[in-house]
Design a protein around this motif. Structure first.
Motif, PDB file in Angstrom:
ATOM      1  N   SER A 188      -3.134   4.491  -2.068  1.00  0.00           N
ATOM      2  CA  SER A 188      -4.016   3.493  -1.451  1.00  0.00           C
ATOM      3  C   SER A 188      -4.374   3.885  -0.023  1.00  0.00           C
ATOM      4  CB  SER A 188      -3.358   2.115  -1.460  1.00  0.00           C
ATOM      5  OG  SER A 188      -3.244   1.637  -2.786  1.00  0.00           O
ATOM      6  N   ARG A 189      -3.413   4.429   0.699  1.00  0.00           N
ATOM      7  CA  ARG A 189      -3.697   4.867   2.074  1.00  0.00           C
ATOM      8  C   ARG A 189      -4.738   5.982   2.090  1.00  0.00           C
ATOM      9  NH1 ARG A 189       1.895   4.060   2.347  1.00  0.00           N
ATOM     10  NH2 ARG A 189       2.412   2.259   3.625  1.00  0.00           N
ATOM     11  N   GLU A 243     -11.993  -1.788   8.865  1.00  0.00           N
ATOM     12  CA  GLU A 243     -10.667  -2.083   9.389  1.00  0.00           C
ATOM     13  C   GLU A 243      -9.724  -2.466   8.266  1.00  0.00           C
ATOM     14  OE1 GLU A 243     -10.743  -4.849  12.607  1.00  0.00           O
ATOM     15  OE2 GLU A 243     -12.454  -3.885  13.552  1.00  0.00           O
ATOM     16  N   GLU A 244      -8.486  -2.040   8.397  1.00  0.00           N
ATOM     17  CA  GLU A 244      -7.445  -2.413   7.443  1.00  0.00           C
ATOM     18  C   GLU A 244      -6.852  -3.741   7.872  1.00  0.00           C
ATOM     19  OE1 GLU A 244      -3.533  -0.438   5.335  1.00  0.00           O
ATOM     20  OE2 GLU A 244      -4.330   0.449   7.155  1.00  0.00           O
ATOM     21  N   THR A 245      -6.596  -4.599   6.900  1.00  0.00           N
ATOM     22  CA  THR A 245      -6.006  -5.898   7.195  1.00  0.00           C
ATOM     23  C   THR A 245      -5.142  -6.334   6.026  1.00  0.00           C
ATOM     24  OG1 THR A 245      -6.485  -8.151   7.925  1.00  0.00           O
ATOM     25  CG2 THR A 245      -7.951  -7.223   6.265  1.00  0.00           C
ATOM     26  N   HIS A 259     -12.759   4.658   5.004  1.00  0.00           N
ATOM     27  CA  HIS A 259     -12.904   4.534   6.455  1.00  0.00           C
ATOM     28  C   HIS A 259     -13.839   5.622   6.995  1.00  0.00           C
ATOM     29  CE1 HIS A 259     -11.606   4.979  10.691  1.00  0.00           C
ATOM     30  NE2 HIS A 259     -11.486   3.658  10.617  1.00  0.00           N
ATOM     31  N   PRO A 318       0.825  -1.215   0.000  1.00  0.00           N
ATOM     32  CA  PRO A 318       0.000   0.000   0.000  1.00  0.00           C
ATOM     33  C   PRO A 318       0.856   1.262   0.000  1.00  0.00           C
ATOM     34  CG  PRO A 318      -0.048  -1.054   2.151  1.00  0.00           C
ATOM     35  CD  PRO A 318       0.723  -1.951   1.237  1.00  0.00           C
ATOM     36  N   LEU A 371      -8.068  -0.620  -3.256  1.00  0.00           N
ATOM     37  CA  LEU A 371      -8.758  -1.169  -2.092  1.00  0.00           C
ATOM     38  C   LEU A 371      -9.252  -2.537  -2.520  1.00  0.00           C
ATOM     39  CD1 LEU A 371     -10.992   1.656  -0.566  1.00  0.00           C
ATOM     40  CD2 LEU A 371      -8.849   0.731   0.306  1.00  0.00           C
ATOM     41  N   PHE A 390      -8.107   4.435   1.321  1.00  0.00           N
ATOM     42  CA  PHE A 390      -8.611   3.728   2.493  1.00  0.00           C
ATOM     43  C   PHE A 390      -9.157   4.711   3.528  1.00  0.00           C
ATOM     44  CE2 PHE A 390      -8.145   2.282   6.838  1.00  0.00           C
ATOM     45  CZ  PHE A 390      -8.980   1.169   6.818  1.00  0.00           C
TER      46      PHE A 390
END
Length: 101
Positions: free
Chosen positions: A20-21, A39-41, A28, A16, A60, A24
């Motif tokens: 991408s962050r 949640e990020e995983t 979120h 990522p 994502l 996300f």
């Protein structure tokens, strides 16, 4: 008896990056507006998102249906979360479209 297994990686790792962050974080925030926490995983496996991520584009992966047993006879989808996850996807796309205009 001897068994020899050969192979190679056929996808780059999905690392990522900042795009991408940021995507996300937007997802979120939208999920929180709907009253739930996204949640990020990180998990094993691969997708075509690996190729996109390698180009530095935002990715994502895993916004679809929840379930278990991928590609097995006991594979199943949990129906209850589908409306909330669909609403998140719609609102995320709307948010991105609004930024593009």
């Amino acid at each position: 008896m001897r068994l020899t297994v050969t192979g190679e990686w056929n996808r780059p790792p999905m690392v990522p990056g900042d795009p991408s962050r940021r995507l996300f974080e937007r997802a979120h925030t939208i999920a929180a507006e709907h009253g739930w926490e996204l949640e990020e995983t990180a998990v094993g496996g691969a997708s075509d998102g690996n190729f996109v991520s390698a180009l530095g584009r935002p990715v994502l992966d895993g916004l679809g249906a929840l379930g278990s047993g991928a590609h097995a006879r006991h594979e199943h989808t949990v129906l209850a979360p589908i409306p909330a996850r669909t609403a998140l996807t719609i609102d995320l796309l709307r948010s991105l479209a609004a930024d593009a205009t």
